[in-house]
Design a protein around this motif. Structure first.
Motif, PDB file in Angstrom:
ATOM      1  N   LEU A   7      -1.480  43.952 -37.516  1.00 46.13           N
ATOM      2  CA  LEU A   7      -0.040  44.055 -37.740  1.00 46.13           C
ATOM      3  C   LEU A   7       0.673  44.486 -36.463  1.00 46.13           C
ATOM      4  O   LEU A   7       1.639  43.861 -36.038  1.00 46.13           O
ATOM      5  N   ARG A   8       0.189  45.548 -35.847  1.00 44.66           N
ATOM      6  CA  ARG A   8       0.848  46.059 -34.644  1.00 44.66           C
ATOM      7  C   ARG A   8       0.819  45.007 -33.528  1.00 44.66           C
ATOM      8  O   ARG A   8       1.797  44.783 -32.838  1.00 44.66           O
ATOM      9  N   LEU A  59      13.869  42.119 -30.107  1.00 44.84           N
ATOM     10  CA  LEU A  59      13.954  43.571 -29.873  1.00 44.84           C
ATOM     11  C   LEU A  59      13.731  44.342 -31.175  1.00 44.84           C
ATOM     12  O   LEU A  59      13.129  45.419 -31.168  1.00 44.84           O
ATOM     13  N   ALA A  60      14.188  43.791 -32.294  1.00 48.69           N
ATOM     14  CA  ALA A  60      13.945  44.434 -33.590  1.00 48.69           C
ATOM     15  C   ALA A  60      12.447  44.460 -33.903  1.00 48.69           C
ATOM     16  O   ALA A  60      11.928  45.468 -34.416  1.00 48.69           O
ATOM     17  N   TRP A  61      11.729  43.392 -33.592  1.00 48.57           N
ATOM     18  CA  TRP A  61      10.271  43.384 -33.773  1.00 48.57           C
ATOM     19  C   TRP A  61       9.614  44.435 -32.883  1.00 48.57           C
ATOM     20  O   TRP A  61       8.707  45.148 -33.317  1.00 48.57           O
ATOM     21  N   LEU A  62      10.067  44.528 -31.641  1.00 48.23           N
ATOM     22  CA  LEU A  62       9.493  45.534 -30.729  1.00 48.23           C
ATOM     23  C   LEU A  62       9.784  46.947 -31.219  1.00 48.23           C
ATOM     24  O   LEU A  62       8.919  47.830 -31.131  1.00 48.23           O
ATOM     25  N   TRP A  63      10.985  47.177 -31.739  1.00 47.55           N
ATOM     26  CA  TRP A  63      11.297  48.480 -32.319  1.00 47.55           C
ATOM     27  C   TRP A  63      10.321  48.801 -33.448  1.00 47.55           C
ATOM     28  O   TRP A  63       9.764  49.900 -33.504  1.00 47.55           O
ATOM     29  N   ALA A  64      10.128  47.847 -34.356  1.00 50.60           N
ATOM     30  CA  ALA A  64       9.226  48.066 -35.492  1.00 50.60           C
ATOM     31  C   ALA A  64       7.804  48.347 -35.018  1.00 50.60           C
ATOM     32  O   ALA A  64       7.124  49.237 -35.550  1.00 50.60           O
ATOM     33  N   ALA A  65       7.363  47.621 -34.009  1.00 52.51           N
ATOM     34  CA  ALA A  65       5.991  47.792 -33.510  1.00 52.51           C
ATOM     35  C   ALA A  65       5.789  49.158 -32.871  1.00 52.51           C
ATOM     36  O   ALA A  65       4.657  49.639 -32.792  1.00 52.51           O
ATOM     37  N   ARG A  66       6.855  49.800 -32.425  1.00 48.68           N
ATOM     38  CA  ARG A  66       6.746  51.107 -31.761  1.00 48.68           C
ATOM     39  C   ARG A  66       6.814  52.281 -32.741  1.00 48.68           C
ATOM     40  O   ARG A  66       6.639  53.427 -32.338  1.00 48.68           O
ATOM     41  N   VAL A  70       4.077  51.445 -38.552  1.00 46.94           N
ATOM     42  CA  VAL A  70       4.979  50.294 -38.512  1.00 46.94           C
ATOM     43  C   VAL A  70       5.597  50.173 -39.909  1.00 46.94           C
ATOM     44  O   VAL A  70       4.870  50.091 -40.897  1.00 46.94           O
ATOM     45  N   PRO A  71       6.926  50.205 -40.007  1.00 45.68           N
ATOM     46  CA  PRO A  71       7.571  50.213 -41.328  1.00 45.68           C
ATOM     47  C   PRO A  71       7.456  48.870 -42.058  1.00 45.68           C
ATOM     48  O   PRO A  71       7.929  47.846 -41.564  1.00 45.68           O
ATOM     49  N   ALA A  72       6.850  48.928 -43.220  1.00 51.51           N
ATOM     50  CA  ALA A  72       6.641  47.710 -44.012  1.00 51.51           C
ATOM     51  C   ALA A  72       7.958  47.031 -44.357  1.00 51.51           C
ATOM     52  O   ALA A  72       8.056  45.796 -44.328  1.00 51.51           O
ATOM     53  N   ALA A  73       8.989  47.811 -44.690  1.00 52.68           N
ATOM     54  CA  ALA A  73      10.278  47.214 -45.059  1.00 52.68           C
ATOM     55  C   ALA A  73      10.859  46.423 -43.892  1.00 52.68           C
ATOM     56  O   ALA A  73      11.410  45.332 -44.086  1.00 52.68           O
ATOM     57  N   ALA A  74      10.733  46.937 -42.687  1.00 53.07           N
ATOM     58  CA  ALA A  74      11.245  46.224 -41.515  1.00 53.07           C
ATOM     59  C   ALA A  74      10.452  44.940 -41.288  1.00 53.07           C
ATOM     60  O   ALA A  74      11.038  43.887 -41.018  1.00 53.07           O
ATOM     61  N   VAL A  75       9.132  45.019 -41.412  1.00 51.97           N
ATOM     62  CA  VAL A  75       8.295  43.824 -41.216  1.00 51.97           C
ATOM     63  C   VAL A  75       8.646  42.774 -42.263  1.00 51.97           C
ATOM     64  O   VAL A  75       8.791  41.594 -41.941  1.00 51.97           O
ATOM     65  N   ARG A  76       8.799  43.195 -43.496  1.00 56.99           N
ATOM     66  CA  ARG A  76       9.157  42.234 -44.557  1.00 56.99           C
ATOM     67  C   ARG A  76      10.524  41.597 -44.294  1.00 56.99           C
ATOM     68  O   ARG A  76      10.704  40.400 -44.467  1.00 56.99           O
ATOM     69  N   GLY A  77      11.492  42.402 -43.880  1.00 56.31           N
ATOM     70  CA  GLY A  77      12.829  41.867 -43.592  1.00 56.31           C
ATOM     71  C   GLY A  77      12.819  40.900 -42.422  1.00 56.31           C
ATOM     72  O   GLY A  77      13.414  39.817 -42.495  1.00 56.31           O
ATOM     73  N   LEU A  78      12.145  41.282 -41.345  1.00 58.08           N
ATOM     74  CA  LEU A  78      12.066  40.406 -40.172  1.00 58.08           C
ATOM     75  C   LEU A  78      11.297  39.133 -40.492  1.00 58.08           C
ATOM     76  O   LEU A  78      11.653  38.043 -40.033  1.00 58.08           O
ATOM     77  N   THR A  79      10.252  39.262 -41.302  1.00 58.49           N
ATOM     78  CA  THR A  79       9.469  38.085 -41.694  1.00 58.49           C
ATOM     79  C   THR A  79      10.296  37.169 -42.595  1.00 58.49           C
ATOM     80  O   THR A  79      10.213  35.941 -42.483  1.00 58.49           O
ATOM     81  N   PRO A 115       3.347  34.003 -44.230  1.00 54.37           N
ATOM     82  CA  PRO A 115       2.533  34.650 -45.262  1.00 54.37           C
ATOM     83  C   PRO A 115       1.577  35.702 -44.689  1.00 54.37           C
ATOM     84  O   PRO A 115       1.330  36.726 -45.323  1.00 54.37           O
ATOM     85  N   VAL A 116       1.075  35.461 -43.487  1.00 58.57           N
ATOM     86  CA  VAL A 116       0.193  36.433 -42.847  1.00 58.57           C
ATOM     87  C   VAL A 116       0.947  37.733 -42.585  1.00 58.57           C
ATOM     88  O   VAL A 116       0.449  38.831 -42.859  1.00 58.57           O
ATOM     89  N   LEU A 117       2.164  37.614 -42.062  1.00 60.73           N
ATOM     90  CA  LEU A 117       2.964  38.808 -41.777  1.00 60.73           C
ATOM     91  C   LEU A 117       3.341  39.537 -43.068  1.00 60.73           C
ATOM     92  O   LEU A 117       3.320  40.773 -43.107  1.00 60.73           O
ATOM     93  N   PHE A 118       3.676  38.807 -44.119  1.00 58.95           N
ATOM     94  CA  PHE A 118       3.956  39.464 -45.404  1.00 58.95           C
ATOM     95  C   PHE A 118       2.716  40.212 -45.896  1.00 58.95           C
ATOM     96  O   PHE A 118       2.823  41.323 -46.404  1.00 58.95           O
ATOM     97  N   TRP A 119       1.553  39.618 -45.751  1.00 56.55           N
ATOM     98  CA  TRP A 119       0.299  40.239 -46.189  1.00 56.55           C
ATOM     99  C   TRP A 119      -0.006  41.505 -45.388  1.00 56.55           C
ATOM    100  O   TRP A 119      -0.469  42.504 -45.930  1.00 56.55           O
TER     101      TRP A 119
END
Length: 133
Positions: A7-8, A59-66, A70-79, A115-119
């Motif tokens: 994920l990271r 930049l939002a992805w980089l923020w989440a990765a830092r 890593v916040p699941a809600a942010a990953v789901r929203g970005l995905t 789907p991989v990112l959602f998983w």
């Protein structure tokens, strides 16, 4: 490799790739879009604007990765935004016809990676829950 590590790594890769692609579109305009070199100033303006937006998305992805975790809600929203882009490409394919082959390759990548990112979205949060107190 653990799900959390994947994920990271994917979040960072998404971030750097989107920033680079977005800035490329800002700098090159129509020349950054396969088949659109002669599309004219309106499409050039639109492409450069959306390039800036795409760099911000990266930049939002980089923020989440830092973040830790890593916040699941942010990953789901970005995905979800990423997947919506792929669905937009499919709609364009249905309405306007076949685009440049590179756009088809991007569509396949977006439909496969979403789907991989959602998983993986909650991998770090779950890993933290499993750590003994």
């Amino acid at each position: 490799m653990t799900r959390a590590t994947a994920l990271r790594g994917l979040a960072r890769a998404m971030g750097y790739a989107c920033v680079a692609i977005g800035l490329l579109h800002v700098l090159l305009g129509n020349a950054a879009i396969p088949g659109a070199e002669s599309a004219g100033p309106t499409i050039d303006s639109l492409g450069r604007f959306f390039g800036a937006i795409f760099a911000g998305y990266g930049l939002a992805w980089l923020w989440a990765a830092r973040q830790s975790p890593v916040p699941a809600a942010a990953v789901r929203g970005l995905t979800a935004v990423f997947l919506l882009g792929a669905l937009g490409r499919l709609l364009s394919l249905a309405v306007e016809g076949r685009p440049h082959w590179f756009q088809l390759a991007l569509t396949a990548l977006e439909l496969t990676l979403s789907p991989v990112l959602f998983w993986l979205a909650d991998a770090e949060e779950r890993a933290g829950d499993e750590t003994p107190a």
